[in-house]
Design an enzyme around this catalytic site. Structure first.
Site, PDB file in Angstrom:
ATOM      1  N   HIS A  32      53.907   5.058 -35.478  1.00 44.37           N
ATOM      2  CA  HIS A  32      53.801   6.349 -36.172  1.00 44.37           C
ATOM      3  C   HIS A  32      53.476   6.010 -37.627  1.00 44.37           C
ATOM      4  CE1 HIS A  32      54.477  10.108 -38.051  1.00 44.37           C
ATOM      5  NE2 HIS A  32      55.584   9.707 -38.669  1.00 44.37           N
ATOM      6  N   GLU A  63      54.729  20.520 -35.493  1.00 41.62           N
ATOM      7  CA  GLU A  63      55.802  21.015 -36.352  1.00 41.62           C
ATOM      8  C   GLU A  63      55.212  21.954 -37.409  1.00 41.62           C
ATOM      9  OE1 GLU A  63      57.507  18.263 -39.286  1.00 41.62           O
ATOM     10  OE2 GLU A  63      56.455  16.660 -38.235  1.00 41.62           O
ATOM     11  N   CYS A  72      57.674  14.614 -35.941  1.00 43.79           N
ATOM     12  CA  CYS A  72      56.448  13.892 -35.553  1.00 43.79           C
ATOM     13  C   CYS A  72      56.538  13.281 -34.158  1.00 43.79           C
ATOM     14  CB  CYS A  72      56.166  12.766 -36.539  1.00 43.79           C
ATOM     15  SG  CYS A  72      55.892  13.344 -38.196  1.00 43.79           S
TER      16      CYS A  72
HETATM   17  P1  HMG Z   1      57.466   7.130 -54.324  1.00 45.09           P
HETATM   18  O1  HMG Z   1      58.730   7.285 -55.064  1.00 45.09           O
HETATM   19  O2  HMG Z   1      56.292   7.894 -54.801  1.00 45.09           O
HETATM   20  O3  HMG Z   1      56.946   5.664 -54.296  1.00 45.09           O
HETATM   21  O4  HMG Z   1      57.764   7.490 -52.808  1.00 45.09           O
HETATM   22  P2  HMG Z   1      57.697   4.269 -54.522  1.00 45.09           P
HETATM   23  O5  HMG Z   1      58.138   4.138 -55.924  1.00 45.09           O
HETATM   24  O6  HMG Z   1      58.720   4.046 -53.424  1.00 45.09           O
HETATM   25  O7  HMG Z   1      56.468   3.305 -54.292  1.00 45.09           O
HETATM   26  C1  HMG Z   1      55.849   3.222 -53.057  1.00 45.09           C
HETATM   27  C2  HMG Z   1      55.344   1.809 -52.887  1.00 45.09           C
HETATM   28  O8  HMG Z   1      54.282   1.606 -53.829  1.00 45.09           O
HETATM   29  C3  HMG Z   1      56.388   0.736 -53.202  1.00 45.09           C
HETATM   30  O9  HMG Z   1      56.170  -0.317 -52.283  1.00 45.09           O
HETATM   31  C4  HMG Z   1      56.033   0.291 -54.609  1.00 45.09           C
HETATM   32  O10 HMG Z   1      56.436  -1.039 -54.902  1.00 45.09           O
HETATM   33  C5  HMG Z   1      54.522   0.391 -54.542  1.00 45.09           C
HETATM   34  P3  HMG Z   1      57.320  -0.717 -51.209  1.00 45.09           P
HETATM   35  O11 HMG Z   1      58.506  -1.116 -51.995  1.00 45.09           O
HETATM   36  O12 HMG Z   1      57.610   0.551 -50.435  1.00 45.09           O
HETATM   37  O13 HMG Z   1      56.710  -1.774 -50.407  1.00 45.09           O
HETATM   38  N1  HMG Z   1      53.863   0.498 -55.864  1.00 45.09           N
HETATM   39  C6  HMG Z   1      52.741  -0.156 -56.183  1.00 45.09           C
HETATM   40  N2  HMG Z   1      51.960  -1.024 -55.482  1.00 45.09           N
HETATM   41  C7  HMG Z   1      50.851  -1.519 -56.107  1.00 45.09           C
HETATM   42  N3  HMG Z   1      50.506  -1.209 -57.386  1.00 45.09           N
HETATM   43  C8  HMG Z   1      51.254  -0.354 -58.111  1.00 45.09           C
HETATM   44  C9  HMG Z   1      52.425   0.211 -57.516  1.00 45.09           C
HETATM   45  N4  HMG Z   1      53.367   1.077 -57.935  1.00 45.09           N
HETATM   46  C10 HMG Z   1      54.253   1.228 -56.927  1.00 45.09           C
HETATM   47  N5  HMG Z   1      50.898  -0.051 -59.364  1.00 45.09           N
HETATM   48  C11 HMG Z   1      57.386   7.937 -50.490  1.00 45.09           C
HETATM   49  C12 HMG Z   1      56.967   7.111 -51.693  1.00 45.09           C
HETATM   50  C13 HMG Z   1      56.663   7.435 -49.264  1.00 45.09           C
HETATM   51  C14 HMG Z   1      58.897   7.813 -50.272  1.00 45.09           C
HETATM   52  C15 HMG Z   1      57.026   9.434 -50.760  1.00 45.09           C
HETATM   53  O14 HMG Z   1      55.643   9.566 -50.853  1.00 45.09           O
HETATM   54  C16 HMG Z   1      57.548  10.389 -49.699  1.00 45.09           C
HETATM   55  O15 HMG Z   1      58.665  10.884 -49.810  1.00 45.09           O
HETATM   56  N6  HMG Z   1      56.730  10.668 -48.617  1.00 45.09           N
HETATM   57  C17 HMG Z   1      57.136  11.561 -47.528  1.00 45.09           C
HETATM   58  C18 HMG Z   1      58.188  10.963 -46.617  1.00 45.09           C
HETATM   59  C19 HMG Z   1      57.638   9.882 -45.692  1.00 45.09           C
HETATM   60  O16 HMG Z   1      56.457   9.779 -45.458  1.00 45.09           O
HETATM   61  N7  HMG Z   1      58.559   9.096 -45.076  1.00 45.09           N
HETATM   62  C20 HMG Z   1      58.182   8.080 -44.118  1.00 45.09           C
HETATM   63  C21 HMG Z   1      59.267   7.821 -43.080  1.00 45.09           C
HETATM   64  S1  HMG Z   1      59.815   9.329 -42.304  1.00 45.09           S
HETATM   65  C22 HMG Z   1      58.547   9.695 -41.158  1.00 45.09           C
HETATM   66  O17 HMG Z   1      57.731   8.896 -40.875  1.00 45.09           O
HETATM   67  C23 HMG Z   1      58.546  11.080 -40.577  1.00 45.09           C
HETATM   68  C24 HMG Z   1      57.525  12.013 -41.164  1.00 45.09           C
HETATM   69  O18 HMG Z   1      56.231  11.692 -40.664  1.00 45.09           O
HETATM   70  C25 HMG Z   1      57.882  13.462 -40.870  1.00 45.09           C
HETATM   71  C26 HMG Z   1      58.157  13.885 -39.424  1.00 45.09           C
HETATM   72  O19 HMG Z   1      58.701  13.166 -38.594  1.00 45.09           O
HETATM   73  O20 HMG Z   1      57.883  15.070 -39.162  1.00 45.09           O
HETATM   74  C27 HMG Z   1      57.444  11.910 -42.674  1.00 45.09           C
END
Ligand code: HMG
Length: 389
Positions: free
Chosen positions: A238, A84, A116
Site C-alpha cells: 500500500h 472511503e 485504504c
Molecule cells: P512531514 O512532517 O511533512 O514530513 O510529514 P517529515 O518531516 O516527517 O519528513 C518526511 C521525510 O522527508 C523524512 O524522511 C525527512 O527526513 C525527509 P523519513 O525520516 O520519513 O525517512 N526530508 C527530506 N529529505 C530530503 N531532502 C530534504 C528533506 N526534508 C525532509 N530537504 C507525512 C510527512 C507523511 C507524515 C505527512 O505528509 C502526512 O501526514 N501524510 C498523510 C498520512 C500518511 O500518508 N500516512 C502514511 C501511513 S498511514 C496509511 O498509509 C493510510 C492512509 O493511506 C489512509 C487510509 O488508510 O485511508 C494514509
C-alpha cells in the site's frame, strides 16, 4: 514454503487517473519547502488532481471500461466498489457503476469501506465467490480521492484514481493463493467522522502503525507458512506515498542475504514508478503499485510469487500472495497506462488551488461540461447524473 495455490485470480487489470496533476517541485516552491523533501523524503514527483466533474464513480467506470468485453459484462455476478470517498451515505456507488457499465441485471452490487484496505476484502470475497461459481466473474474496483486540505501536513500525499480488477477462475495475469493473514487493531491514526470534509490524521503515528502492522502480518505469515523473503520475487505495498513501503520493508530485510535485499529493493522501485506520478489513491494504491511492478519490472516470470501488503488506517492490515500465470505479460496495458499518465495536463499552483476548492451544490440544479469518457453532466433534484461519451 507451503504451497496453497488456487486457480482463481486476476484476469484483467487497469487503472484510471484524472486528467490533471501538479508537479511536486512547483508545490514545494509554493509552500516554501525544499523540493528534495517531496521528491526524496516523501518520494513523490507528481500528484493527481480531479475536477468537479469527476468523482469516484467516473474514475471507477473509466478504469473498468478499459478491461470489460461484452462477454465479461454477461458473466459478472458481483460488482464490488471499495472506497472511503463515498458520494452517498446510503446508495452504493457500485449500483451506479453497474448501470453505467451495462453489467447484466441479475448481479449483486455493493460498496465496501475500511479506509485504504477495503479492496483487499473485496478481492477475497470475489475469490471465494468465483471458487464456488467457476463459470462466473466478479468485478472489484478500488476508487478514491485523497484530499487533506490546502497547505495541510498531508497535502503532498494527496492524489486520486481507480483500479479495476476482473476476477475469474482462469485468470490471465495472477492466481490468488488463499493464504491471507489479516490483522485488526482499533487505532486512531487517520479517520474522518461523518460529514467532515477532510481526514483527521496523526501523520507520524500513522507511519509507525503502518510499519508495525507490516511487521506483525509478515511474521505471522512466515510462521503459518514457513515462508522467507527469498521465496518472493517481489513485494508490493500500500503506497500512501512511495517512501512508506520502503520504511516498512527495509528494517525487516536487515538480516537477509545481500542478494535478497538487492533484488527485493530493485523490485520495490519498479512497483512505485506509477505511484510517484499519481500520489495516494487510498484503496487503489496497493493495486496501482502491483500494476506498476508488473508493467515496469524486467525481472518477473511465470510461476513467480508476489507478496502484497494491504493497509487501511483505523486499522486493518493484510499480507497475501499471488502467483504469476504463464503469458501474463501479454495481458498488461503498459502502453495505454503510460499514454494516460503522459496525456495529463499540468496545473499551475493557482489552478490547482481553485480546482481543489470547487464544490458541488446539491441544492441547485446545475449542468457541467467535461469531454472525458465518463463525467458528471448534471446535478438535478439532489442527485448526480452521469454522461457516457
Ligand atoms: P512531514 O512532517 O511533512 O514530513 O510529514 P517529515 O518531516 O516527517 O519528513 C518526511 C521525510 O522527508 C523524512 O524522511 C525527512 O527526513 C525527509 P523519513 O525520516 O520519513 O525517512 N526530508 C527530506 N529529505 C530530503 N531532502 C530534504 C528533506 N526534508 C525532509 N530537504 C507525512 C510527512 C507523511 C507524515 C505527512 O505528509 C502526512 O501526514 N501524510 C498523510 C498520512 C500518511 O500518508 N500516512 C502514511 C501511513 S498511514 C496509511 O498509509 C493510510 C492512509 O493511506 C489512509 C487510509 O488508510 O485511508 C494514509
Amino acid at each position: 514454503m507451503k504451497n496453497i495455490e488456487t486457480t482463481v485470480g486476476i484476469d484483467k487489470l487497469a487503472f484510471f487517473v484524472p486528467h490533471y496533476y501538479v508537479d511536486m517541485t512547483d508545490l514545494a516552491i509554493a509552500r516554501n519547502v525544499d523540493p528534495a523533501k517531496f521528491h526524496i523524503g516523501i518520494g513523490q514527483d507528481q500528484m493527481a488532481v480531479n475536477p468537479i466533474t469527476q468523482d469516484i464513480i467516473t474514475f471507477a467506470t473509466s478504469a473498468a471500461d478499459q478491461i470489460l468485453s461484452p462477454e465479461d459484462k454477461k458473466a459478472v455476478d458481483m460488482v464490488i466498489v471499495a472506497t472511503e470517498s463515498s458520494v452517498d451515505e446510503s446508495k452504493a456507488s457500485a449500483v451506479v457503476v453497474h448501470g453505467l457499465l451495462g453489467i447484466q441485471p441479475f448481479a449483486r452490487s455493493v460498496e465496501m469501506k475500511e479506509a485504504c484496505y477495503a479492496a483487499t476484502a473485496g478481492l477475497s470475497l470475489a475469490h471465494d465467490f468465483v471458487a464456488l461459481h467457476p463459470d462466473r466473474k466478479v468485478l472489484v474496483i478500488a476508487t478514491d480521492i485523497a484530499k487533506y486540505g490546502l497547505k495541510s501536513g498531508g497535502e503532498p500525499t494527496q492524489g486520486g484514481g481507480a483500479v479495476a480488477m476482473l476476477i475469474s477462475s482462469h485468470p490471465a495475469i495472477l492466481a490468488l493463493n488463499a493464504d491471507n493473514v489479516a490483522l485488526t487493531q482499533d487505532i486512531y491514526d487517520f479517520w474522518r467522522p461523518t460529514g467532515q470534509a477532510y481526514p483527521s490524521v496523526d501523520g507520524k503515528f500513522s507511519n509507525s502503525v503502518y510499519i508495525d502492522a507490516f511487521s506483525q502480518v509478515w511474521d505471522e505469515y512466515c510462521r503459518r507458512n514457513d515462508a522467507h523473503f527469498a521465496d518472493f520475487s517481489a513485494i508490493a505495498f500500500h503506497t500512501p506515498y512511495t517512501k512508506m513501503g520502503k520504511k516498512a520493508l527495509l528494517p525487516k530485510l536487515e538480516t537477509e542475504p545481500e542478494a535478497v535485499q538487492k533484488h527485493l529493493m530493485a523490485q520495490f522501485e519498479s512497483g512505485i514508478v506509477y505511484n510517484r506520478r499519481v500520489g495516494n489513491l487510498y484503496t487503489g494504491s496497493l493495486y496501482l503499485s502491483l500494476i506498476s511492478l508488473l508493467e515496469n519490472s524486467e525481472q518477473l516470470s511465470a510461476g513467480d510469487k508476489i507478496g502484497l501488503f494491504s493497509y487501511g488506517s483505523g486499522t486493518v492490515a493484510e499480507f497475501f500472495t499471488a502467483t504469476l500465470v504463464p503469458g501474463f505479460e501479454k495481458h498488461l496495458r503498459k502502453t495505454e497506462h503510460e499514454a494516460l499518465l503522459n496525456s495529463r495536463v499540468k496545473l499551475s499552483i493557482e489552478a490547482y488551488e481553485s480546482m481543489f476548492e470547487e464544490k458541488i451544490d446539491f441544492n441547485h440544479n446545475t449542468k457541467f461540461a467535461d469531454d472525458a469518457a465518463y463525467s458528471i453532466e448534471e446535478i438535478k433534484d439532489n442527485h448526480r447524473i452521469y454522461r457516457q461519451k
